[in-house]
Design an enzyme around this catalytic site. Structure first.
Site, PDB file in Angstrom:
ATOM      1  N   PHE A  40     -10.215   8.067   6.964  1.00  0.00           N
ATOM      2  CA  PHE A  40     -10.060   8.390   5.546  1.00  0.00           C
ATOM      3  C   PHE A  40     -11.235   7.791   4.769  1.00  0.00           C
ATOM      4  O   PHE A  40     -12.102   7.118   5.327  1.00  0.00           O
ATOM      5  CB  PHE A  40      -8.720   7.859   5.005  1.00  0.00           C
ATOM      6  CG  PHE A  40      -8.659   6.366   4.857  1.00  0.00           C
ATOM      7  CD1 PHE A  40      -8.490   5.549   5.961  1.00  0.00           C
ATOM      8  CD2 PHE A  40      -8.786   5.768   3.605  1.00  0.00           C
ATOM      9  CE1 PHE A  40      -8.445   4.173   5.831  1.00  0.00           C
ATOM     10  CE2 PHE A  40      -8.734   4.382   3.465  1.00  0.00           C
ATOM     11  CZ  PHE A  40      -8.565   3.582   4.581  1.00  0.00           C
ATOM     12  N   GLY A  41     -11.220   8.024   3.461  1.00  0.00           N
ATOM     13  CA  GLY A  41     -12.239   7.423   2.584  1.00  0.00           C
ATOM     14  C   GLY A  41     -13.660   7.769   3.016  1.00  0.00           C
ATOM     15  O   GLY A  41     -13.983   8.932   3.288  1.00  0.00           O
ATOM     16  N   TYR A  42     -14.490   6.747   3.123  1.00  0.00           N
ATOM     17  CA  TYR A  42     -15.903   6.925   3.447  1.00  0.00           C
ATOM     18  C   TYR A  42     -16.174   7.006   4.960  1.00  0.00           C
ATOM     19  O   TYR A  42     -17.334   6.985   5.380  1.00  0.00           O
ATOM     20  CB  TYR A  42     -16.712   5.752   2.875  1.00  0.00           C
ATOM     21  CG  TYR A  42     -16.745   5.660   1.363  1.00  0.00           C
ATOM     22  CD1 TYR A  42     -17.768   6.258   0.625  1.00  0.00           C
ATOM     23  CD2 TYR A  42     -15.772   4.948   0.660  1.00  0.00           C
ATOM     24  CE1 TYR A  42     -17.810   6.157  -0.765  1.00  0.00           C
ATOM     25  CE2 TYR A  42     -15.806   4.841  -0.731  1.00  0.00           C
ATOM     26  CZ  TYR A  42     -16.833   5.445  -1.430  1.00  0.00           C
ATOM     27  OH  TYR A  42     -16.886   5.339  -2.812  1.00  0.00           O
ATOM     28  N   ASP A  43     -15.139   7.068   5.782  1.00  0.00           N
ATOM     29  CA  ASP A  43     -15.319   7.022   7.238  1.00  0.00           C
ATOM     30  C   ASP A  43     -16.365   8.010   7.776  1.00  0.00           C
ATOM     31  O   ASP A  43     -17.148   7.637   8.648  1.00  0.00           O
ATOM     32  CB  ASP A  43     -13.976   7.259   7.956  1.00  0.00           C
ATOM     33  CG  ASP A  43     -13.148   5.978   8.057  1.00  0.00           C
ATOM     34  OD1 ASP A  43     -13.690   4.892   7.789  1.00  0.00           O
ATOM     35  OD2 ASP A  43     -11.948   6.072   8.407  1.00  0.00           O
TER      36      ASP A  43
ATOM     37  N   ASP B  90      -7.894  -5.324  -0.370  1.00  0.00           N
ATOM     38  CA  ASP B  90      -8.808  -4.569  -1.213  1.00  0.00           C
ATOM     39  C   ASP B  90     -10.122  -4.481  -0.457  1.00  0.00           C
ATOM     40  O   ASP B  90     -10.557  -5.458   0.161  1.00  0.00           O
ATOM     41  CB  ASP B  90      -8.995  -5.241  -2.577  1.00  0.00           C
ATOM     42  CG  ASP B  90      -9.432  -4.223  -3.633  1.00  0.00           C
ATOM     43  OD1 ASP B  90      -8.940  -3.076  -3.608  1.00  0.00           O
ATOM     44  OD2 ASP B  90     -10.290  -4.559  -4.468  1.00  0.00           O
TER      45      ASP B  90
ATOM     46  N   ASN C 248      -0.877   3.916   1.195  1.00  0.00           N
ATOM     47  CA  ASN C 248      -1.744   4.666   2.109  1.00  0.00           C
ATOM     48  C   ASN C 248      -1.141   4.655   3.528  1.00  0.00           C
ATOM     49  O   ASN C 248      -1.119   3.640   4.210  1.00  0.00           O
ATOM     50  CB  ASN C 248      -3.134   3.991   2.077  1.00  0.00           C
ATOM     51  CG  ASN C 248      -4.154   4.679   2.958  1.00  0.00           C
ATOM     52  OD1 ASN C 248      -3.826   5.210   4.005  1.00  0.00           O
ATOM     53  ND2 ASN C 248      -5.408   4.644   2.526  1.00  0.00           N
TER      54      ASN C 248
ATOM     55  N   THR D 124       0.837  -1.198   0.000  1.00  0.00           N
ATOM     56  CA  THR D 124       0.000   0.000   0.000  1.00  0.00           C
ATOM     57  C   THR D 124       0.875   1.252   0.000  1.00  0.00           C
ATOM     58  O   THR D 124       2.017   1.215   0.454  1.00  0.00           O
ATOM     59  CB  THR D 124      -0.929   0.030   1.236  1.00  0.00           C
ATOM     60  OG1 THR D 124      -1.837   1.123   1.121  1.00  0.00           O
ATOM     61  CG2 THR D 124      -0.164   0.172   2.533  1.00  0.00           C
TER      62      THR D 124
ATOM     63  N   HIS E 230     -13.570  -3.683   9.311  1.00  0.00           N
ATOM     64  CA  HIS E 230     -13.348  -4.691   8.281  1.00  0.00           C
ATOM     65  C   HIS E 230     -11.867  -5.087   8.192  1.00  0.00           C
ATOM     66  O   HIS E 230     -11.515  -6.254   8.286  1.00  0.00           O
ATOM     67  CB  HIS E 230     -13.842  -4.131   6.940  1.00  0.00           C
ATOM     68  CG  HIS E 230     -13.438  -2.697   6.726  1.00  0.00           C
ATOM     69  ND1 HIS E 230     -13.778  -1.694   7.607  1.00  0.00           N
ATOM     70  CD2 HIS E 230     -12.692  -2.093   5.788  1.00  0.00           C
ATOM     71  CE1 HIS E 230     -13.263  -0.555   7.200  1.00  0.00           C
ATOM     72  NE2 HIS E 230     -12.593  -0.762   6.097  1.00  0.00           N
TER      73      HIS E 230
ATOM     74  N   LYS F   8      -3.425   3.584   6.445  1.00  0.00           N
ATOM     75  CA  LYS F   8      -3.604   2.124   6.550  1.00  0.00           C
ATOM     76  C   LYS F   8      -2.367   1.465   7.154  1.00  0.00           C
ATOM     77  O   LYS F   8      -2.473   0.545   7.952  1.00  0.00           O
ATOM     78  CB  LYS F   8      -3.784   1.534   5.139  1.00  0.00           C
ATOM     79  CG  LYS F   8      -5.179   1.513   4.626  1.00  0.00           C
ATOM     80  CD  LYS F   8      -5.171   0.587   3.420  1.00  0.00           C
ATOM     81  CE  LYS F   8      -6.333   0.744   2.529  1.00  0.00           C
ATOM     82  NZ  LYS F   8      -6.186  -0.083   1.314  1.00  0.00           N
TER      83      LYS F   8
HETATM   84  P1  IMP Z   1      -8.923   0.252  -1.129  1.00  0.00           P
HETATM   85  O1  IMP Z   1      -9.228  -1.117  -1.587  1.00  0.00           O
HETATM   86  O2  IMP Z   1      -8.263   0.257   0.190  1.00  0.00           O
HETATM   87  O3  IMP Z   1      -8.255   1.091  -2.173  1.00  0.00           O
HETATM   88  O4  IMP Z   1     -10.307   0.957  -0.831  1.00  0.00           O
HETATM   89  C1  IMP Z   1     -11.331   1.102  -1.758  1.00  0.00           C
HETATM   90  C2  IMP Z   1     -12.173   2.288  -1.361  1.00  0.00           C
HETATM   91  O5  IMP Z   1     -12.736   2.074  -0.059  1.00  0.00           O
HETATM   92  C3  IMP Z   1     -11.426   3.615  -1.302  1.00  0.00           C
HETATM   93  O6  IMP Z   1     -12.287   4.631  -1.731  1.00  0.00           O
HETATM   94  C4  IMP Z   1     -11.111   3.774   0.156  1.00  0.00           C
HETATM   95  O7  IMP Z   1     -11.011   5.126   0.510  1.00  0.00           O
HETATM   96  C5  IMP Z   1     -12.312   3.113   0.804  1.00  0.00           C
HETATM   97  N1  IMP Z   1     -11.912   2.536   2.085  1.00  0.00           N
HETATM   98  C6  IMP Z   1     -11.064   1.499   2.279  1.00  0.00           C
HETATM   99  N2  IMP Z   1     -10.917   1.276   3.592  1.00  0.00           N
HETATM  100  C7  IMP Z   1     -11.672   2.208   4.218  1.00  0.00           C
HETATM  101  C8  IMP Z   1     -11.890   2.501   5.587  1.00  0.00           C
HETATM  102  O8  IMP Z   1     -11.357   1.886   6.522  1.00  0.00           O
HETATM  103  N3  IMP Z   1     -12.727   3.527   5.831  1.00  0.00           N
HETATM  104  C9  IMP Z   1     -13.335   4.247   4.852  1.00  0.00           C
HETATM  105  N4  IMP Z   1     -13.132   4.029   3.572  1.00  0.00           N
HETATM  106  C10 IMP Z   1     -12.299   3.007   3.261  1.00  0.00           C
END
Ligand code: IMP
Length: 191
Positions: free
Chosen positions: A148-151, A68, A9, A7, A176, A12
């Site tokens: 981050f992301g959708y948190d 993922d 990120n 990653t 998750h 993460k």
């Molecule tokens: P990735 O597989 O980690 O790239 O995540 C796919 C999508 O889900 C991206 O838009 C991330 O920002 C979102 N995402 C992954 N993990 C989390 C999390 O723990 N909280 C919120 N959004 C997440």
């Protein structure tokens, strides 16, 4: 044991460092000078996790794991799912993704959703998968500014806070990725 987490990120990486046994030397893609945009062309979380882990194992020769994650919304037929990162476009903007989802959900009463993570771990060429799920719901407005992301728009079941209102330790216990990592940690005890 040296293990690469595939990653870029940083959030993460910190999350996962807190879960892994300190005996494991965790390296990021930056640490191994891998600055490639690893293709995520599969239509499943399992497939994409595997692509990323295999890429690092084959090109750099390190034991490695990759995750993922998809946000699966019941009323949207489990979408955005594997397309969660690019939901609102190729620039992968978290803000645009959340706004798009809130708009899609504006007239929908059933707010049930879940985050699902799949981790692929490759040790000496042998691959294992670990899955973690957290059920919850999509809030009507953003709440909190951590994570981050959708948190900010995801509230885990049994809580009255979004993930973005929880600190990393609280989120890790129920999230998750935290759950999938707990299975990976258990598995690593064999080595
Ligand atoms: P990735 O597989 O980690 O790239 O995540 C796919 C999508 O889900 C991206 O838009 C991330 O920002 C979102 N995402 C992954 N993990 C989390 C999390 O723990 N909280 C919120 N959004 C997440």
């Amino acid at each position: 044991m040296k293990l690469v987490f595939a990653t870029h990120n940083e959030y993460k990486l910190t999350e996962v460092k807190k879960i892994l046994d300190p005996d494991v030397e965790l390296l990021s893609l930056n640490d191994i000078a891998c600055f490639d945009e690893i293709p995520e062309t599969s239509s499943t979380l399992e497939g994409n996790a595997s692509l990323k882990a295999r890429y690092v194992y084959e090109k750099f020769g390190y034991n490695c794991f990759a995750d993922d994650t998809g946000l699966e919304v019941e009323a949207l037929n489990m979408e955005p799912g594997v397309f969660s990162a690019r939901y609102a476009g190729e620039d992968k903007s978290a803000e645009a993704n959340m706004q798009k989802l809130l708009l899609e959900m504006s007239k929908i009463k059933n707010r049930k959703a879940r985050f699902r993570t799949v981790i692929s771990l490759i040790i000496n060429g042998e691959e294992s998968f670990f899955e973690g799920i957290v059920n919850g719901s999509i809030l009507e407005h953003k709440q909190g500014d951590m994570g981050f992301g959708y948190d900010p728009i995801f509230e885990p079941e049994g809580y009255s806070q979004s993930f973005a209102e929880m600190n990393m330790a609280e989120k890790n216990i129920i999230s998750h990725r935290g759950r999938a990592m707990a299975l990976l940690v258990e598995f690593l005890k064999k080595y």
